[in-house]
Every structure is written in structure tokens, then in C-alpha cells.
Design an enzyme around this catalytic site. Structure first.
Site, PDB file in Angstrom:
ATOM      1  N   ASP A   1       6.790 -34.724   9.689  1.00 12.18           N
ATOM      2  CA  ASP A   1       6.124 -33.405   9.750  1.00 12.18           C
ATOM      3  C   ASP A   1       5.581 -33.152  11.122  1.00 12.18           C
ATOM      4  O   ASP A   1       5.583 -34.138  11.935  1.00 12.18           O
ATOM      5  CB  ASP A   1       4.893 -33.652   8.610  1.00 12.18           C
ATOM      6  CG  ASP A   1       4.492 -31.999   8.454  1.00 12.18           C
ATOM      7  OD1 ASP A   1       5.083 -31.093   8.730  1.00 12.18           O
ATOM      8  OD2 ASP A   1       3.568 -32.012   7.742  1.00 12.18           O
TER       9      ASP A   1
ATOM     10  N   GLU B   1       7.874 -30.023  15.629  1.00 12.69           N
ATOM     11  CA  GLU B   1       8.157 -29.007  16.546  1.00 12.69           C
ATOM     12  C   GLU B   1       8.008 -29.417  18.046  1.00 12.69           C
ATOM     13  O   GLU B   1       8.930 -28.861  18.665  1.00 12.69           O
ATOM     14  CB  GLU B   1       7.513 -27.650  16.148  1.00 12.69           C
ATOM     15  CG  GLU B   1       7.778 -27.260  15.030  1.00 12.69           C
ATOM     16  CD  GLU B   1       7.178 -27.855  13.747  1.00 12.69           C
ATOM     17  OE1 GLU B   1       7.697 -27.880  12.673  1.00 12.69           O
ATOM     18  OE2 GLU B   1       6.028 -28.557  13.863  1.00 12.69           O
TER      19      GLU B   1
ATOM     20  N   ASP C   1       5.933 -24.555   5.158  1.00 12.25           N
ATOM     21  CA  ASP C   1       4.353 -24.300   4.385  1.00 12.25           C
ATOM     22  C   ASP C   1       4.928 -22.771   3.714  1.00 12.25           C
ATOM     23  O   ASP C   1       4.066 -21.927   4.360  1.00 12.25           O
ATOM     24  CB  ASP C   1       3.419 -24.317   5.512  1.00 12.25           C
ATOM     25  CG  ASP C   1       3.293 -25.686   6.133  1.00 12.25           C
ATOM     26  OD1 ASP C   1       2.764 -25.816   7.010  1.00 12.25           O
ATOM     27  OD2 ASP C   1       3.749 -26.711   5.490  1.00 12.25           O
TER      28      ASP C   1
END
Length: 964
Positions: A489, A492, A646
Site C-alpha cells: 500500500d 505511489e 480507496d
């Protein structure tokens, strides 16, 4: 994890202020850490209308294509950087179906994706210049090129950069609210910080891909016709909570175009892939009164490196892309089970309770997950000694394994920085020792801020990072967190501050810079979208039945900004956060090998996925790694699956999940799914009921929601529990089919989930359908995506030439031809239909876990076409060993009155075939298996259904079934 939504609230003022001035943004960055800028005082016109383009010279034919020089055709324009005067053109006919066109600076100073990150096929040894499906054509001055099909040299080109093929310029802003969509001209521009290339497309082209995105237009992208505004797809990986029509977690500059010929009523597909990691905008627009649409690429760097795929079918385009970037990894069988997680299982007892309650409700649970609640002080590779004691975790996970269940924890991208000399945290100290963290331009550690406070970030280009990452995961596993897979997670990568905010900061401040959901002052109080907390199985959505969302796209873009440096390129791409360094690693951060973040940002997630996959192969040799990751890039599918981020507990987002799954089939990352029932906000019984059914028919099936929201495990409502049990029973029965589809994906690149037009390419009414989809070629799924209804409309492809049968009843559907058919869809029922001509191997006794299901017998469902034809295959192996491994392929062929089963391969199939159901056949008087008469059969005339039971057929050799 929903970092973005909290971060956005905290940084709103900061982001808005930095949009006012790019120079202000660079000043903020300069104050945060020592800077090294690349500055050029040459003024920029910020307009390409005077850019001269290039002239071709020195053309040389090669064995595999051609090369040539491209020289600037006139005075420099310096629109958004310094013009590069000397370029090289290389054209390579890679294969019969793939053409490579690469335009790069002859000095080779521009960034290109390193071979160590993405390994592409080597230069072809076979000559395809004369047999390629695709043909490269060019004009020398000004240089332009176009790509055609060899079979249709006079048809509209597949890709066409000629000025004569594009609309006259200048063109005012095509999107009125965004001045950057003014089209000043269409020359090829190649500058040090800006590249541009434009191609004409057919008017209102059917374009798919270009992501990752939650697109308001659906799976088919908005070309700016028929009331649409057009598309600006920005490639800049960003941690934001599933905004609509904005850049998010992954970057995939590939599109497929599907062209219908109205004169022949046939279609062909092709693909175009820009092989670049550069931050960029890709515009899909149709200027007013134009007779063509267009696609324009605007890059902050890199090269113009294009690959063209000839198709001609949608599936072939996907497969050809996979041949280039790498085919998807083999999935372990357990990955197809049901997964359960939430941010908010605050301790081991909470986690164990879910396993117990799921078992008590008899809802199959394959994999139990933990979010960052697991961690000690939010630190990677730890478990909290009080709430998740390592020894007790080991006992818990051992119990899961004993019951054929599995456990997956989260791994965040950022590693906590050591607070002081007494702070014992090996993942940091070992990383510092091996020198594996990203640095500032002055060589100090780049220190951002994430959940544990101040953090560092692994530099995947450093020579010892793979060793470091493998050690960290192995140590964690050996400490008691004996994972079966890993969830990646925040990669990025996400950072809650701008710049190296930890430089010279008080590192002992380990509090997140915002409240966490569910904490005092941050309750999740929004009512479910329809206003109902519970419905007890009835339909009580808001009286107007509305599913509209206030989460519409914001205004597009920041203004163009002057000044050239790594932090603020002169051309401002449409990054949703404005400045590129907001909520991520600063663009001037440095990596080993002298790479800068501006160039490699979009690849961080991919490089973590690759490192994690390789680490798991070391820790668990020969077992297939199971990874689910958020940020993705071309070739991610070789290493990992993906979840859609999300999302929100809203009906609109349940619908969006279908386009997301379809996008990632094209991107060659087929193991994909959404957070079922929604991650953010509060769900309700009806929404969760419908969503648990839908997600049972996508590859990755996980229920996950945020801390502080209403609990949404499927056992919470009786109606949801019932719907889930029914849907999972179908899913587990279909496991041999799913498993075979994914084997074909790993072997050949075939997409397991398909838009309807993939299989029926000549039916234009299907080109925009994304509220239904196909699993493989044979199973049609028509979910309910709106509240307060008991029917659903769906189209049945084939225009009356294909017979569709209901999965549950085996009844033939009386379908309208070429238009929607209304189907009963009471709460708890999802419509699933089987295509004629199919033969599908099934598990006849779905059990609680995948392993227990796999240990049971098989059944076979044959849905014959009108002429008796049916065909299918099934791939079987042990479900966990990394290939090459013993395997078997079963082939089923039916004709009127006969069915043959042939098996090839070295894998011994222990389970027997116990039942065969044949649909679409006449009543027999005699049934035999391998020549022996079988008495245990039944025939139902109203359904033309022959059921043969009590067989116990060995599937390791040839089998013949006959009826007459």
C-alpha cells in the site's frame, strides 16, 4: 488505506496556494531542504505554434526496419524547454503483429526506462518487414508518420501525425474551462522538458485504456463528441481517494481502439503503447466542427517510444501487449477465495472474532488480512506487542493454516526513521547500513512523513535494496507473521508532507499530521447513501432513487508556469494535487545511478512489487507469490495483482468497479477487484448485498472498509449473509473455469474478464456496455447496480444467433435482439448466464475453503449450440507451485449425441468426475460412458436437459460419453 482523504483536508490551503504560482511552489521546496536546480534562463513561449518540427535525412534500411536522422526544420521555438536539434528515428518490425517506432535524442541524454526495471523482448532475429500486418509510412519534411494495415493501405490510418490529417490550428480551448486545451499547432516537439506528438483518430473513436482512472464516461473513454467534453489522462502516480476523471495510483499509457466498418459490418481492433515513465498528459479531444477526433501526447521528458499492435481482435491486442511487457504471474489457487479485512481490527481478538463469526455464519473465508492496526507504532515489519503479540499471532496463523486458510498483512511504502540512538528498529538501521534509502540532492537521507511519523523510502535502484527487502520480509515472517502473501500500500509513493520535511526536524514527533477516522473529533457520521442503516432485506433507498454523487471531478489543471527546474517543469501536467511533489516524494529527490524522482516516480510501485515478488520466492521457494498492490505500471502483472484503491460506499462506485476490472485486463494485471461494499463512508445492507454478489464474479474478492465506519462483514445482515453464501457457492463451483482462464492469461496473455464486444466485436450496441461483462467467453454477468429495484436490464450478445441459458435454472433466455432484456433480480440474486457452445468443468461440491473444494469431485456443464457443438478446456495443477510444474489440460468436445474428454499432461488428477449436465439435447433412450450403459440419468424435456450422475469417471485418460 485512505491517507489521501485526511491529507487533502490538512493540505487544502497549501495546495490551493501553490497553484497560484509555480515559483512559490519551488520556493517552498527550496526552504524544505538543500536544493540543486537545473535552471535555464532562456525564455519560453509556452506556445508550440512556431515550433518548426523536424526534417528526415540519412535514411538507412535495416534487416528489421529502418533508421534515420531527424533535424530541427527551422528556428528553435523553446516552447516549454530547449529544443533538441538532433534526433534519431528507429523503426523495427518486431513481429507480424507488432511495430516499434522510437524517436529519441541522438545524444541519448533523455531518460528511458532501464532494462533492470522492465525487461522487453530483445531485437528480433526474424525479418518481418514484408509480412508484418502493420506498415510504417512517412513524409520527410516536415517529418510525419502514419501506420496502416498492410491489408488496407488506403483505409484511414491507425495512427496519423500528418498535419493534413489534423484540424486547422490554432484552435481555442476545446474544454472551455481549461486554457491548456487550446491547440496551437501539431508539430512534433522534442525539448529537454517537453515532448508533444498528435495523431488523428476517427471521429468519436472507440478508445479504451489510458489509466489508471475512475472515468465518468465508463470503460469507453470520452473523445469529446455526443455531449462529452473529452479526456485529459494524466500519468502521475498519486495517492488520492478514487477521484473521478483524475490521475490516481497507476500509470498506463496504452490504449486500444476498436473500429467498426459500417459498409462491411465488421470490426478490427489495434493497440498503441507509449513506453514512457514520464509525467504526462494524454488528451483525447474533438475540436468543434472537426471531422476527426485526436489524441495528443504531452510529456515532461523521456522519448517518443511507441509500440503498435495489430490485433485485429480485442483479445489479440491484449495478448500482443502482454508479449511485450510480460505475461501475468501465476496465481495460487487460494487467491481466488474470499478475503476479509478492515482498517479497525484493533487487536488480535478482533481479528480472530471475524474468523469465528464467518465460520459460525457458514460464509466461506479463505484469507484473513490486517491493516496497519497490526503494526507497533505504525512501523513496517512489526506487530504490536500488546494488541498483536508475535507469539500469539503465530499461533493464530498456524490455526488458519491448519484449517486450509491463509493470512496476509499490509506493508506500507515508507520505513520509519530511527527517532534517536536508543530507538531499536532494525528495518531502518539495517537499511541505513546498506545505504538503500532515497536521498536529497546533497546526499543526505530524504525524510518524508507517513503513518509512523518521519520516514525514509527504499531506493530500488540501490544495489543492496533487494537484499535488504528480502531480509526484512524474512525476519518478519520468522517473528510470527507467517504470511501467505503481502499487501503493498501507499506505494505511489505517498508522503504526508512536501519535500524532505524531516531534515533537521524533531524526529521524536511520531504522530500523524491529522486525526484518524474513528478517533474523537473524526467520527464517520455520514449516513449510508440511501439514508438507511439497516433494511432487514427490504429495499428502502432514498425516495428519489438517486445514485448521483457529489464526488464529481474538480476543475482541470493548474496554469502553465515559468522557470525550469526539477520541481516545476515549464509545462504543468494536470496532476490532481497541482505541484508534482505534493503528497509524494519530491521530484528532485535522488536515486542510485543518478536518477531523479521526476523521471522514475511512476515506477516506484512496480519496482517494489518486483522486489517483493522476488523476496517471497526466496522466503517460500517454489510457492507462487500472492501480491496485491495499489500503484502499478506496465509489467506490474508479472509480479502482482491490484485492488482499485480507496473507493466509496456508494452505488456509483460499485458500478465504477466494473470499468476498473476491465481496464486492468487490458493493462495485463488481471488479478484485480474493488473494496467490496466500499472502503470510505458507511455502507448499508442493500448496497452490501448487491456488491458482495458482484464481487464474487471478479478475480480479486475482498471486503475492506475504513476505521470508524459501520462494520460491513457479510455476516452482519441476514440478507447479505444469504446472498454471499449463494454467490460464493457459484464462485467456488466455477474455480476450475477461473483457474483455467488465469492459466491462459499467464501462458498467452488472454484476458480472464472481458467486455462484451471482446467476444462480439461486430455489434456496435456493445461498444459502450460496462454494466455487464463476460468471464472468459462463456459466462455473462448482469449485476444490479442501482438501489430499490427488483429487476435489471441487460443485453444478450449474439443478436439472436447465440442461445443464453440461466446459470441457476438452465432455462433458455427469451432475449430481445440487439437491445436490453429485463430480468428478474430480487435482492439476493445476481443474474448469470451461460453461452451456448460451451463446456465448463466445475467443482460439484463447493466447500468452506479452496483446498477443501479442490479435494472434492468435479462436474461438467455442457451447453450445446443448435448443431450440438460445444467446446471447452480445463487446466489443472497443484495450485501453488511456480511453473514449470506438472500439469494437465483437459479438452471437452461435444456434438449431437456424443461428448469426448481428452487429457494431456503429467499431473495426476485424483478427483473424479461425478456428474455431467448437457443442455440443448433431445431425450435419449440410452446413455453410455466408454461403451458401458449408464442407468443413473434423468431428462427434463422443458429444459432439454440431460443429467448423468453417480459416474466416478477417471479424468486421467480419454473418456467418451454417448447418448441416443
Amino acid at each position: 488505506m485512505m491517507a489521501a482523504i485526511f491529507f487533502a483536508a490538512v493540505l487544502l490551503l497549501s495546495v490551493e496556494s501553490t497553484r497560484v504560482s509555480g515559483r512559490q511552489a519551488s520556493n517552498l521546496q527550496r526552504n524544505a531542504l538543500p536544493q540543486v536546480f537545473q535552471v535555464d534562463d532562456i525564455p519560453h513561449s509556452l506556445n508550440v505554434s512556431s515550433c518548426p518540427g523536424y526534417t528526415l535525412s540519412g535514411l538507412e534500411e535495416t534487416r528489421t526496419g529502418l533508421t534515420a536522422h531527424l533535424n530541427l526544420a527551422g528556428a528553435v521555438c523553446n516552447a516549454f524547454g530547449k529544443d533538441v536539434g538532433d534526433l534519431t528515428l528507429e523503426v523495427t518490425y518486431d513481429s507480424e503483429t507488432r511495430l516499434h517506432v522510437n524517436i529519441f535524442d541522438t545524444a541519448n541524454s533523455h531518460f528511458t526506462v532501464p532494462e533492470s526495471v522492465v525487461s522487453l523482448p530483445s531485437v528480433p532475429q526474424t525479418i518481418h518487414k514484408n509480412d508484418s500486418d502493420l506498415v510504417f509510412n512517412y513524409e520527410p519534411s516536415p517529418f510525419a508518420f502514419w501506420v496502416t494495415r498492410r491489408s488496407e493501405p488506403d483505409a484511414q490510418p491507425l495512427f496519423d501525425t500528418r498535419k493534413s490529417s489534423l484540424p486547422m490550428t490554432p484552435i481555442p480551448p476545446v474544454i472551455a474551462t481549461d486554457n491548456s486545451t487550446a491547440l496551437d499547432g501539431f508539430p512534433i516537439v522534442f525539448e529537454d522538458q517537453y515532448l508533444q506528438l498528435t495523431s488523428a483518430l476517427p471521429l468519436d473513436a472507440n478508445v479504451y485504456g489510458l489509466g489508471e482512472v475512475v472515468a465518468s464516461s465508463g470503460f469507453r473513454r470520452d473523445a469529446g463528441t455526443n455531449g462529452g467534453t473529452g479526456t485529459i489522462q494524466t500519468m502521475w502516480a498519486r495517492d488520492d481517494a478514487d477521484p473521478i476523471d483524475r490521475n490516481i495510483y497507476g500509470s498506463h499509457p496504452i490504449y486500444m481502439e476498436h473500429r467498426f466498418d459500417s459498409s462491411t459490418h465488421t470490426s478490427q481492433s489495434h493497440g498503441v503503447f507509449l513506453y514512457s515513465a514520464s509525467g504526462s498528459d494524454i488528451l483525447l479531444l474533438t475540436p468543434p466542427s472537426s471531422n476527426v477526433s485526436l489524441i495528443e501526447y504531452r510529456l515532461l521528458g523521456g522519448t517518443l517510444d511507441f509500440y503498435f499492435f495489430s490485433g485485429p481482435s480485442p483479445q489479440k491486442v491484449v495478448e500482443q501487449y502482454g508479449e511485450l511487457v510480460g505475461l501475468p504471474t501465476w496465481q495460487p489457487a487460494f487467491g481466488f477465495g474470499f478475503h476479509l479485512c478492515r482498517w479497525g481490527y484493533l487487536n488480535l481478538n478482533d481479528t480472530k472474532d471475524q474468523v469465528v463469526k464467518m465460520r459460525e455464519a457458514n460464509i466461506p473465508l479463505e484469507v484473513m488480512w490486517n491493516d496497519i492496526d497490526l503494526y507497533h507504532a505504525f512501523r513496517d515489519f512489526t506487530s504490536d506487542p500488546v494488541s498483536f503479540p508475535a507469539a500469539e499471532m503465530k499461533t493464530f496463523i498456524d490455526e488458519l493454516h491448519a484449517n486450509y486458510q491463509h493470512y496476509i498483512p499490509i506493508v506500507d511504502a515508507a520505513v520509519a526513521h530511527q527517532v534517536n540512538a536508543t530507538d531499536i528498529y532494525d528495518p531502518y538501521t539495517r537499511g541505513a547500513e546498506l545505504d538503500v534509502f532515497i536521498k536529497n540532492p546533497n546526499g543526505t537521507e530524504y525524510i518524508g512523513q507517513v503513518w509512523p511519523g518521519y520516514t525514509v523510502f527504499p531506493d530500488w535502484f540501490a544495489k543492496d535494496t533487494q537484499q535488504y527487502w528480502t531480509e526484512a520480509l524474512r525476519n518478519w515472517s520468522q517473528s510470527g507473521i507467517d504470511f501467505s502473501g503481502v499487501w503493498l500500500d501507499m506505494n505511489e509513493a505517498s508522503s504526508f508532507c512536501e519535500g524532505s520535511c524531516g531534515t533537521d526536524a524533531n524526529l521524536s514527533n511520531t504522530s500523524p499530521p491529522f486525526l484518524l477516522p474513528g478517533d474523537p473529533g473524526m467520527p464517520i457520521t455520514d449516513y449510508p447513501e440511501g439514508g438507511n442503516i439497516t433494511v432487514n432485506g427490504t429495499l428502502t433507498f432514498g425516495a428519489d432513487g438517486s445514485t448521483s454523487s457529489s464526488l464529481s471531478k474538480r476543475g482541470i489543471g493548474a496554469g502553465r508556469q515559468t522557470g525550469i527546474n526539477l520541481n516545476v517543469p515549464p509545462y504543468t501536467i494536470h496532476n490532481g494535487f497541482g505541484p508534482l511533489s505534493v503528497h509524494t516524494i519530491a521530484t528532485n529527490a535522488t536515486h542510485a545511478g543518478d536518477f531523479v524522482e521526476l523521471d522514475v516516480h511512476n515506477m516506484w510501485g512496480l519496482m517494489e512489487e518486483k522486489a517483493t515478488h522476488l523476496a517471497l520466492l526466496k522466503i517460500q521457494p517454489k510457492k507462487r507469490p500472492f501480491l496485491i498492490s495499489r500503484s502499478t505500471f506496465p509489467s506490474t502483472g508479472k509480479w502482482s495483482g491490484h485492488w482499485l484503491g480507496d473507493n466509496f460506499s456508494k452505488w456509483q462506485y460499485m458500478y465504477f468497479s466494473i470499468q476498473g476490472v476491465l481496464q486492468f485486463q487490458l493493462f495485463q494485471i488481471p488479478m484485480v477487484g474493488a473494496d467490496t461494499c466500499g472502503f470510505q463512508g458507511n455502507t448499508d445492507e442493500e448496497l452490501c448485498n448487491r456488491w458482495m454478489q458482484l464481487s464474487a464474479f471478479v478475480p480479486f474478492y475482498r471486503n475492506h472498509n475504513q476505521r470508524g465506519a459501520l462494520s460491513q462483514e457479510p455476516y452482519r445482515w441476514d440478507s447479505v449473509a444469504n446472498a454471499t453464501r449463494t454467490a460464493i457457492a457459484v464462485r467456488y463451483a466455477l474455480l476450475p473455469y477461473w483457474y483455467t482462464l488465469f492459466a491462459n492469461s499467464s501462458l498467452f496473455g488472454a484476458p480472464p474478464v472481458r467486455a462484451l464486444f471482446f467476444e462480439f466485436p461486430d455489434e456496435p450496441e456493445l461498444f459502450a456496455v460496462d454494466r455487464q461483462y463476460l468471464i472468459g467467453r462463456d459466462v455473462l454477468v448482469t449485476p444490479v447496480l442501482t438501489p430499490n429495484v427488483s429487476t435489471v436490464d441487460g443485453i444478450f450478445p449474439g443478436r439472436g444467433l447465440v442461445t443464453w441459458r440461466d446459470w441457476y435454472t438452465h432455462d433458455v433466455v427469451n432475449a430481445s435482439i440487439g437491445t436490453n432484456t429485463t430480468l428478474p433480480a430480487p435482492l439476493g440474486h445476481i443474474n448469470v448466464h451461460v453461452r451456448d457452445g460451451s463446456a465448463i468443468l466445475l467443482h460439484s461440491k463447493p466447500a468452506y475453503t479452496i483446498e477443501e473444494t479442490r479435494q472434492g469431485p468435479f462436474s461438467l456443464l455442457v451447453s450445446q449450440a443448435a448443431d450440438g457443438y460445444a467446446f471447452g478446456t480445463a487446466y489443472v495443477d497443484d495450485g501453488e507451485t511456480v511453473p514449470p510444474t506438472p500439469n494437465a489440460t483437459l479438452t471437452f468436445k461435444a456434438r449431437k449425441g456424443a461428448l469426448s474428454i481428452d487429457t494431456h499432461g503429467s499431473f495426476k488428477i485424483a478427483q473424479k468426475l461425478d456428474t455431467i449436465t448437457i443442455l440443448g439435447t433431445e431425450k435419449p433412450t440410452r446413455v453410455s460412458v466408454d461403451g458401458k450403459v449408464v442407468k443413473s440419468w434423468q431428462y427434463l424435456d422443458t429444459k432439454q436437459k440431460l443429467s448423468i450422475g453417480d459416474l466416478s469417471v477417471d479424468l486421467n485418460g480419454a473418456v467418451s460419453i454417448a447418448w441416443n
